[in-house]
Design a protein around this motif. Structure first.
Motif, PDB file in Angstrom:
ATOM      1  N   MET A   1      24.945  -6.893  46.222  1.00 20.06           N
ATOM      2  CA  MET A   1      25.155  -7.794  45.105  1.00 20.06           C
ATOM      3  C   MET A   1      24.998  -7.046  43.790  1.00 20.06           C
ATOM      4  SD  MET A   1      23.216 -11.262  46.406  1.00 20.06           S
ATOM      5  CE  MET A   1      21.712 -10.392  46.864  1.00 20.06           C
ATOM      6  N   SER A   2      25.932  -7.286  42.889  1.00 22.97           N
ATOM      7  CA  SER A   2      25.943  -6.557  41.625  1.00 22.97           C
ATOM      8  C   SER A   2      24.961  -7.157  40.636  1.00 22.97           C
ATOM      9  CB  SER A   2      27.358  -6.593  41.044  1.00 22.97           C
ATOM     10  OG  SER A   2      27.759  -7.923  40.802  1.00 22.97           O
ATOM     11  N   GLY A   3      24.862  -6.543  39.470  1.00 24.95           N
ATOM     12  CA  GLY A   3      23.978  -7.021  38.418  1.00 24.95           C
ATOM     13  C   GLY A   3      24.533  -8.242  37.736  1.00 24.95           C
ATOM     14  N   VAL A   4      25.250  -8.025  36.601  1.00 20.55           N
ATOM     15  CA  VAL A   4      25.779  -9.152  35.829  1.00 20.55           C
ATOM     16  C   VAL A   4      27.282  -8.981  35.664  1.00 20.55           C
ATOM     17  CG1 VAL A   4      25.680 -10.399  33.644  1.00 20.55           C
ATOM     18  CG2 VAL A   4      23.596  -9.408  34.602  1.00 20.55           C
ATOM     19  N   GLN A   5      28.024 -10.054  35.887  1.00 21.80           N
ATOM     20  CA  GLN A   5      29.472 -10.087  35.707  1.00 21.80           C
ATOM     21  C   GLN A   5      29.823 -11.373  34.986  1.00 21.80           C
ATOM     22  OE1 GLN A   5      32.318  -7.908  37.055  1.00 21.80           O
ATOM     23  NE2 GLN A   5      33.048  -9.096  35.327  1.00 21.80           N
ATOM     24  N   CYS A   6      30.543 -11.267  33.880  1.00 22.27           N
ATOM     25  CA  CYS A   6      30.958 -12.445  33.121  1.00 22.27           C
ATOM     26  C   CYS A   6      32.474 -12.476  33.042  1.00 22.27           C
ATOM     27  CB  CYS A   6      30.350 -12.441  31.716  1.00 22.27           C
ATOM     28  SG  CYS A   6      30.853 -13.869  30.698  1.00 22.27           S
ATOM     29  N   LEU A   7      33.081 -13.589  33.471  1.00 19.15           N
ATOM     30  CA  LEU A   7      34.514 -13.819  33.362  1.00 19.15           C
ATOM     31  C   LEU A   7      34.726 -14.848  32.256  1.00 19.15           C
ATOM     32  CD1 LEU A   7      33.976 -12.815  36.355  1.00 19.15           C
ATOM     33  CD2 LEU A   7      36.114 -13.939  36.938  1.00 19.15           C
TER      34      LEU A   7
ATOM     35  N   GLN B   1      23.111 -11.183  40.019  1.00 20.94           N
ATOM     36  CA  GLN B   1      22.484 -10.961  41.319  1.00 20.94           C
ATOM     37  C   GLN B   1      23.111 -11.834  42.403  1.00 20.94           C
ATOM     38  OE1 GLN B   1      20.261  -8.474  41.949  1.00 20.94           O
ATOM     39  NE2 GLN B   1      20.743  -7.931  39.831  1.00 20.94           N
ATOM     40  N   GLY B   2      24.445 -11.897  42.375  1.00 17.73           N
ATOM     41  CA  GLY B   2      25.183 -12.577  43.423  1.00 17.73           C
ATOM     42  C   GLY B   2      25.311 -14.069  43.291  1.00 17.73           C
ATOM     43  N   MET B   3      24.691 -14.658  42.266  1.00 20.04           N
ATOM     44  CA  MET B   3      24.720 -16.101  42.096  1.00 20.04           C
ATOM     45  C   MET B   3      25.293 -16.462  40.728  1.00 20.04           C
ATOM     46  SD  MET B   3      23.244 -16.865  44.973  1.00 20.04           S
ATOM     47  CE  MET B   3      22.769 -18.588  44.868  1.00 20.04           C
TER      48      MET B   3
ATOM     49  N   GLN C   1      29.937 -12.999  46.149  1.00 19.78           N
ATOM     50  CA  GLN C   1      28.565 -12.782  45.683  1.00 19.78           C
ATOM     51  C   GLN C   1      28.526 -11.792  44.519  1.00 19.78           C
ATOM     52  OE1 GLN C   1      26.518 -12.130  49.679  1.00 19.78           O
ATOM     53  NE2 GLN C   1      25.106 -13.547  48.700  1.00 19.78           N
ATOM     54  N   GLY C   2      29.466 -11.925  43.625  1.00 12.31           N
ATOM     55  CA  GLY C   2      29.496 -11.113  42.422  1.00 12.31           C
ATOM     56  C   GLY C   2      30.105  -9.736  42.586  1.00 12.31           C
ATOM     57  N   GLU C   3      30.378  -9.330  43.819  1.00 15.28           N
ATOM     58  CA  GLU C   3      31.020  -8.028  44.058  1.00 15.28           C
ATOM     59  C   GLU C   3      32.525  -8.211  44.131  1.00 15.28           C
ATOM     60  OE1 GLU C   3      29.814  -5.076  44.235  1.00 15.28           O
ATOM     61  OE2 GLU C   3      27.650  -5.380  44.460  1.00 15.28           O
TER      62      GLU C   3
END
Length: 380
Positions: free
Chosen positions: A1-7, A27-29, A375-377
């Motif tokens: 699971m990656s750190g932070v992703q914003c779309l 963190q995947g959520m 999960q964020g990946e």
């Protein structure tokens, strides 16, 4: 699971509306959803594309197609499983219930051999080793017309991620194969049967159902309870069959073949699932009720890709046009199947749920995937 992703700068498909905003995964959520056209620093600019939950697939024969690309061809299983997983990810499916037949026939050209327990072991091992891109559960297709159903079901336990057990009664002359011509076209072509071999195959199935059908159906219902799996019916045709499904504790109906059966499902509180290829093609390849007819009648709850993984996303957007309601249509491939499978951690864009999301651009009424996150990946 990656750190932070914003779309950001996306049209978010929420349960009741489509809004411009951003979704943040940490963190995947999913950690935050904001309605705004602001693009935060470091965010991915979605340029007005749709962002929606990852697709949830309850019934796909795709894994079988990969392990047996031609009749009697047994492809190396790990390679097949990896290819299957990657294909589903590439179509926007982030949760899948891999359908595996349980119940074998050991003689004749219509034979099916026991494979589910061994394949499930390989799938679960690949998952444990982190080799898979998306979330996998098992869907055991309990073949009533078989010789070994209960023995094969008994080999599975509570730790095997069996989420669904479906009751499959493919006895010729009823349900999906009321028309023996359609059955002959399907089976004889697939198995290379001549007329005499096909007649022997039909007679064998009818005999198996007469001798073992009642025992197998009751046993499969009990096994589903033991495994804490959702029970599904398959190809219900009459109101009487639906009443039996309801008595068995069926949670959803796969591919009812008539309006009568779909209406009975609605009356009994059983969710109705239809195939995406049926909707896209404009009808059933077996001559049964059209998915679009049920959709227009308000009798359609869940869509399954069935035998074409890429059909799932396309069918949802086509359904959005039929209903003039994209959120309702997207729910048939996200929230509704998740609910039917008792998965409360996915299927919606909502803080606290899994970071399974898709970025989709629509071109000439065709949805084009531009990104898939599990999960964020990013997986496709």
């Amino acid at each position: 699971m990656s750190g932070v992703q914003c779309l950001a700068n996306a049209r978010l498909v929420l349960p009741d509306a489509v809004v411009t905003g951003s979704v943040t995964i940490q963190q995947g959520m999913i950690s935050e959803i904001v309605e705004s056209d602001h693009i935060p620093a470091g965010a991915l600019d979605c340029e007005g594309d749709f962002v929606l939950p990852g697709l949830v697939e309850l019934h796909t024969d795709n894994v079988e197609r990969h392990i047996e690309p031609r009749p009697e061809v047994d492809w190396p299983h790990l390679s097949a499983l990896i290819a299957h997983d990657a294909e589903l990810a590439s179509t926007g499916i982030t949760t899948v219930f891999d359908a595996m037949r349980v119940g074998s026939i050991h003689s004749g050209k219509g034979r099916y051999l026991d494979y589910a327990r061994g394949l499930a072991n390989e799938l679960l091992a690949a998952r444990a080793q982190g080799l898979l891109k998306i979330s996998h559960f098992l869907h055991l297709r309990a073949e009533i017309c078989s010789e070994t159903l209960l023995k094969e079901l008994a080999a599975f336990g509570p730790d095997d991620r069996v989420g669904i057990v479906s009751l499959m009664d493919h006895t010729p002359g009823q349900r999906q194969f009321r028309d023996l011509t359609a059955l002959k076209t399907y089976v004889a072509k697939k198995r290379g049967m001549n007329d005499a071999e096909f007649e022997a195959h039909v007679a064998n199935l009818i005999d198996l159902q007469a001798r073992l059908g009642t025992q197998h159906e009751a046993g499969a219902v009990q096994e589903a309870r033991r495994l804490n799996a959702v029970l599904a019916s398959h190809d219900d045709t009459t109101a009487e069959q639906v009443a039996t499904s309801q008595a068995n504790g069926v949670g959803f109906a796969e591919f009812p073949t008539t309006v009568e059966a779909a209406e009975a499902c609605r009356a009994h509180g059983i969710a109705v699932m239809m195939g995406a290829p049926n909707l896209i093609r404009g009808g059933s390849h077996s001559g049964n009720v059209a998915a679009a007819e049920l959709a227009k009648a308000g009798l359609l709850d869940i869509i399954s890709s069935d035998y074409v993984p890429s059909a799932l996303l396309l069918s949802a957007f086509q359904l959005g046009q039929i209903w003039n309601d994209l959120p309702r249509a997207i729910a048939t491939v996200t929230a509704n199947p998740a609910r039917a499978a008792r998965l409360s951690d996915r299927g919606l864009l909502k803080p606290g749920l899994r970071g399974d999301v898709l970025r989709v651009r629509e071109l000439n009424n065709t949805p084009l995937l531009r990104g898939v996150w599990s999960q964020g990946e990013r997986v496709a």
